[in-house]
Write an enzyme that holds these catalytic residues in place. Structure first.
Site, PDB file in Angstrom:
ATOM      1  N   ARG A   8       0.823  -1.226   0.000  1.00 47.46           N
ATOM      2  CA  ARG A   8       0.000   0.000   0.000  1.00 47.46           C
ATOM      3  C   ARG A   8       0.850   1.266   0.000  1.00 47.46           C
ATOM      4  O   ARG A   8       0.339   2.372  -0.135  1.00 47.46           O
ATOM      5  CB  ARG A   8      -0.980  -0.005   1.180  1.00 47.46           C
ATOM      6  N   TYR A  32     -15.476  10.526 -19.527  1.00 47.49           N
ATOM      7  CA  TYR A  32     -15.927   9.188 -19.136  1.00 47.49           C
ATOM      8  C   TYR A  32     -16.962   9.339 -18.011  1.00 47.49           C
ATOM      9  O   TYR A  32     -16.748  10.115 -17.065  1.00 47.49           O
ATOM     10  CB  TYR A  32     -14.718   8.371 -18.675  1.00 47.49           C
ATOM     11  N   ASP A  35      -6.825  12.539 -19.013  1.00 54.02           N
ATOM     12  CA  ASP A  35      -7.094  11.111 -19.118  1.00 54.02           C
ATOM     13  C   ASP A  35      -6.661  10.698 -20.526  1.00 54.02           C
ATOM     14  O   ASP A  35      -7.297  11.054 -21.513  1.00 54.02           O
ATOM     15  CB  ASP A  35      -8.586  10.860 -18.892  1.00 54.02           C
ATOM     16  N   LYS A  54      -7.487  -0.646 -19.932  1.00 59.96           N
ATOM     17  CA  LYS A  54      -7.778  -0.555 -21.364  1.00 59.96           C
ATOM     18  C   LYS A  54      -6.540  -0.924 -22.199  1.00 59.96           C
ATOM     19  O   LYS A  54      -6.097  -2.043 -22.161  1.00 59.96           O
ATOM     20  CB  LYS A  54      -8.327   0.842 -21.668  1.00 59.96           C
TER      21      LYS A  54
END
Ligand code: PLP
Length: 398
Positions: free
Chosen positions: A55, A109, A181, A206
């Site tokens: 993390r 998006y 993005d 993607k």
């Protein structure tokens, strides 16, 4: 020191070499050809340069893949996240606090728009969606408390194009940080940092993943900005498991080969659909008829594997999708396999009809993620599906 994602200098190798080799972990013990996976969640804490923990985004696999992402986006540093939305939300929250304001382009998006509309009021962060995509639309949306401008180009699902340099010049003149993005373009087709953008974000689910089997996100920017993002990232905890990090590193090795083929196929399919008698509109930045073709040509090396289209009114889009045999009517995008979906039912379903109408996402809009199959087989599938819809003799296979 806990954090050590420093890429000392920008990588000057060519993208195919970066994809294949940068970010590999050397298998010092057995001399294997590919990176080993370090699945450990617990590392020695004393007498070490870096205190590693998943993390903290700094396990060996995370650290090395971050170098690959940075090199791909011509950046100093990178971070890998558990999803594209983890990358987007963490980045926004790293630079915005109560009383600050963000400008977002109006065609984004759906998940990003939704995150802003649902979460930001809780944090007291103000936001404005631009009225259009002209530089004046961004200028008009800026306020005295604006800290970030966020763009997405080409955008999901209308393939709108935003002038990257225009927006980054405007933001720089006002001391505002810019985020983009870059998911739809991928680093193969577009490197926004070269046009002055500060922070590049990807849904690595993607094109970077490319095989519809990885959910991940990535950010690339300067070392200074990455440290700010990392400070929030370790609190929010949206890290990616080392196995998936390893999968992503492996997938990116073929990024250029895949995306170039998808570019080629999409251009041909866009031209084919554009002259089809049963298609009323095609959205693809590589078509000269696209309103922003010239801007796309200026900032993109290839026009990408994504396009959208509308069938003529009398043809039912859902029936068309259900009639496809080769192209998958499925969620998500950018896999090596071709797929189609209705944004109104999926990626933009959380927006109201009014919000979708406002940005031009009509209910019969079909988003087409073009894969690497032979274009002749894809065309054959579209033809047979249209013929079935026309004959209204659809065998509902879904
Ligand atoms: N950005 C774009 C352009 C997307 O299409 C998506 C998902 O479809 C996201 C961000 C969110 O990515 P993820 O689903 O990996 O969280």
């Amino acid at each position: 020191m806990i954090f050590s994602l420093i890429l000392n200098m920008k990588n000057t190798q060519h993208i195919k070499t970066i994809c294949t080799h940068v970010g590999e972990l050397e298998d010092k013990r057995f001399k294997g050809a590919v990176s080993p996976i370090y699945m450990s969640t617990s590392y020695q804490f004393d007498e070490v340069d870096v205190k590693r923990y998943p993390r903290y985004f700094n396990t060996p696999n995370q650290e090395y893949l971050s170098k690959k992402i940075a090199a791909l986006e011509h950046a100093e540093a990178g971070l890998i996240f558990g999803s594209g939305m983890a990358a987007i939300s963490t980045t926004f929250l790293a630079f915005l606090k109560a009383g600050d304001h963000i400008v977002l382009q109006n065609t984004l998006y759906g998940g990003t728009s939704n995150f802003i509309r649902e979460e930001f009021p809780k944090y007291g962060i103000e936001f404005t969606f631009t009225k259009g995509l002209n530089i004046s639309d961004f200028e008009n949306a800026i306020q005295s408390n604006t800290k970030l401008i966020h763009i997405e180009t080409p955008s999901n699902p209308l393939m709108t194009i935003t002038d990257i340099k225009g927006v980054s010049d405007l933001a720089k003149s006002k001391g505002i940080i810019t985020t983009i993005d870059n998911t739809f373009a991928s680093p193969v087709n577009q490197n926004p940092i070269d046009f002055g953008i500060d922070i590049v974000i990807h849904s690595a689910t993607k094109y970077l993943g490319g095989h519809s089997d990885i959910c991940a996100g990535a950010v690339a920017c300067s070392q200074e900005h990455i440290e700010k993002i990392w400070n929030v990232a370790k609190n929010l905890g949206g890290s990616l498991s080392d196995f998936m990090v390893w999968m992503l590193e492996r997938s990116i090795k073929t990024l250029v080969v895949r995306v170039k083929e998808q570019n080629r196929n999409a251009k041909k399919l866009a031209r084919y659909l554009d002259q089809h008698q049963d298609v009323s509109r095609v959205y693809y930045p590589g078509l000269k008829s696209h309103p922003d073709y010239k801007i796309a040509k200026k900032q993109m090396r290839g026009f990408g594997g994504m396009l959208s289209f509308e069938l003529k009114d009398e043809l039912d889009s859902l029936k068309f999708l259900k009639s496809l045999e080769l192209i998958k009517p499925s969620m998500s995008l950018a896999g090596v396999e071709s797929s189609m979906l209705l944004p109104s039912e999926t990626s933009h379903a959380l927006l109201s009809q009014q919000e979708r109408d406002a940005v031009g996402i009509c209910n019969n809009l079909i988003r087409f993620s073009v894969g690497i199959e032979d274009k002749k087989d894809l065309i054959k599938d579209i033809e047979q599906a249209i013929a079935l819809v026309k004959a209204s003799a659809v065998d509902f296979r879904l």
